[in-house]
Design an enzyme around this catalytic site. Structure first.
Site, PDB file in Angstrom:
ATOM      1  N   GLY A   3     -33.313 -38.936  79.064  1.00  0.00           N
ATOM      2  CA  GLY A   3     -32.788 -38.063  80.721  1.00  0.00           C
ATOM      3  C   GLY A   3     -32.126 -39.399  80.837  1.00  0.00           C
ATOM      4  N   ASN A  11     -38.424 -38.613  92.153  1.00  0.00           N
ATOM      5  CA  ASN A  11     -39.737 -39.069  91.172  1.00  0.00           C
ATOM      6  C   ASN A  11     -40.932 -40.024  92.172  1.00  0.00           C
ATOM      7  OD1 ASN A  11     -37.034 -39.832  91.089  1.00  0.00           O
ATOM      8  ND2 ASN A  11     -38.619 -41.578  90.001  1.00  0.00           N
ATOM      9  N   HIS A  47     -40.112 -36.030  78.089  1.00  0.00           N
ATOM     10  CA  HIS A  47     -41.944 -37.010  78.022  1.00  0.00           C
ATOM     11  C   HIS A  47     -42.222 -36.850  79.162  1.00  0.00           C
ATOM     12  CE1 HIS A  47     -40.347 -40.856  80.714  1.00  0.00           C
ATOM     13  NE2 HIS A  47     -39.357 -39.878  80.020  1.00  0.00           N
ATOM     14  N   CYS A  57     -41.025 -51.346  92.520  1.00  0.00           N
ATOM     15  CA  CYS A  57     -42.152 -52.672  92.919  1.00  0.00           C
ATOM     16  C   CYS A  57     -42.834 -52.876  91.730  1.00  0.00           C
ATOM     17  CB  CYS A  57     -43.267 -51.680  93.749  1.00  0.00           C
ATOM     18  SG  CYS A  57     -42.994 -51.997  95.578  1.00  0.00           S
TER      19      CYS A  57
END
Ligand SMILES: *Cc1c(COP(=O)(O)O)cnc(C)c1O
Length: 389
Positions: free
Chosen positions: A71, A151, A201, A325
């Site tokens: 991607g 996301n 995936h 993070c």
């Protein structure tokens, strides 16, 4: 120990039926699809079939699908391919503050090379307002790239409306649909978009294979140069097993679409409800209205998401703390910052993403452990609800 995987937006396991289709392409069906003898032609037919399967899932034509290495490559190709092809027309690109790093870092690279990029603000629920987009357009704008589904917080953007604005101004429109694929209905013809990135995936297919949808008639510069594979637009001997696996994963996703959405929503909502009821001082980021069916992004006030992640991991539970993070840097998530979540709250945020194999029983196990972990961490925390922030 029990294992509960709640990070389906990071990646998914390859489904049995997908793996089954892939295996022969590592062994007896190893022919190069560019070869002219029967073994090669059989591989070529397998690539053509996969191209049809992926195209069907998004209502594209097979010739509009170009397989890529992932991607991220599709995102890079869209940005660099348009930037180079239209460099005489303009040097301005519009994107948003909440994109995946594959898009953001490609744009930042272009900024170092003479291009100008506008990073649109989003609303507190993560959506891009059409007026905000329209106001940013200049006569130098050559590309608008806005992700379909975020996301981290799962916000679904009003892509059709945004693409209409691009069309009205005759500007190319790209969307990163890696999280959207198989999680929201996608019809590229109805959306009126020019370019779209997807990846296998994230939909129970293999890692290392993606695709760029390119509307027929559109020409952008090539990104990977070499042989004439992918209709002369993307060089490199085809990742046969990957392509076949992506095709099968797309077919399975299409057949299971309604059940997948229903199941994910049910389990995800059960998680949110249980956490909200049983653990005080928590809130959900983003919007419940236009949201990825498997995403629950939850802030636990007064404590660190990283600590929650590690203690959950001791119990065999896999979650994420928002891409930035997680291990690599201590920068607070650029997505939650764009949603105006205060920085101390960002640090207390955990992303849970459920999928086809998540059960309510898994959620019971997770919340039971979460309750203990959050209580323990809050007792140790220098800032807690009594002292306040
Ligand atoms: C996972 C993801 C990507 C990257 O896809 P890869 O195939 O892992 O390179 C890009 N954009 C979004 C929104 C993603 O979730």
């Amino acid at each position: 120990m029990r294992q509960v995987y709640l990070d389906y937006s990071a990646t998914t396991p390859v489904k049995e039926e997908v793996l089954h289709e892939m295996i022969p392409y590592f062994t007896e069906k190893f022919g190069n699809p560019s070869s002219l003898y029967t073994m090669g032609l059989e591989s070529k037919e397998a690539v053509d079939k996969a191209r049809e399967q992926v195209a069907h899932l998004i209502n594209a034509e097979p010739r509009e699908i170009y397989f890529t290495g992932c991607g991220s490559e599709a995102d890079n190709w869209a940005v660099f391919g348009v930037a180079n092809a239209l460099k005489d027309k303009g040097n301005h690109i519009i994107t948003t503050r909440i994109e995946h790093h594959a898009l953001l870092h490609s744009c930042q690279f272009l900024e170092k090379n003479g291009y100008e990029v506008t990073y649109l603000d989003v609303e507190p629920d993560g959506t891009v307002k059409p007026e905000t987009l329209e106001a940013a357009i200049t006569d130098k704008t050559i590309l608008i790239s806005i992700m379909y589904v975020n996301n981290e917080v799962g916000t679904v953007e009003p892509i059709k409306e945004l693409a209409q604005i691009a069309k009205k101004h005759k500007i190319l429109f790209h969307t990163d649909a890696v999280q959207a694929l198989a999680n929201v209905p996608i019809d590229v013809k109805d959306l009126g978009i020019d370019l779209m990135s997807v990846s296998a995936h994230k939909i129970y297919g293999p890692k290392g294979i993606g695709a760029l949808y390119m509307r027929k008639g559109l020409r952008i510069s090539n990104y990977i140069h070499g042989g004439g594979q992918e209709m002369g637009r993307r060089a490199g001997t085809e990742n046969m097993a990957g392509i076949v696996g992506f095709g099968k994963a797309a077919e399975v996703a299409e057949a299971n679409f309604d059940e997948h959405i229903r199941h994910c929503k049910e389990v995800r909502d059960y998680l949110i409800e249980k956490v909200s009821k049983e653990i005080p001082d928590t809130f959900v980021n983003g919007t419940m209205e236009h949201r990825h069916p498997g995403n629950a992004n939850i802030t636990f006030k007064y404590i660190e998401g990283e600590s929650i992640l590690l203690l959950l991991d001791y119990k065999g539970i896999s979650v994420s703390t928002g891409s930035a993070c997680s291990s690599k840097s201590l920068e607070p998530s650029h997505v939650l910052s764009a949603l105006d979540v205060p920085v101390e709250m960002i640090h207390g945020t955990v992303r849970f993403t459920v999928g086809d194999f998540t059960t309510k029983d898994d959620i019971d196990y997770v919340v039971e452990n979460l309750k203990e972990i959050v209580t323990k961490l809050r007792e140790l925390s220098p800032v807690n609800s009594e002292k306040g922030w």
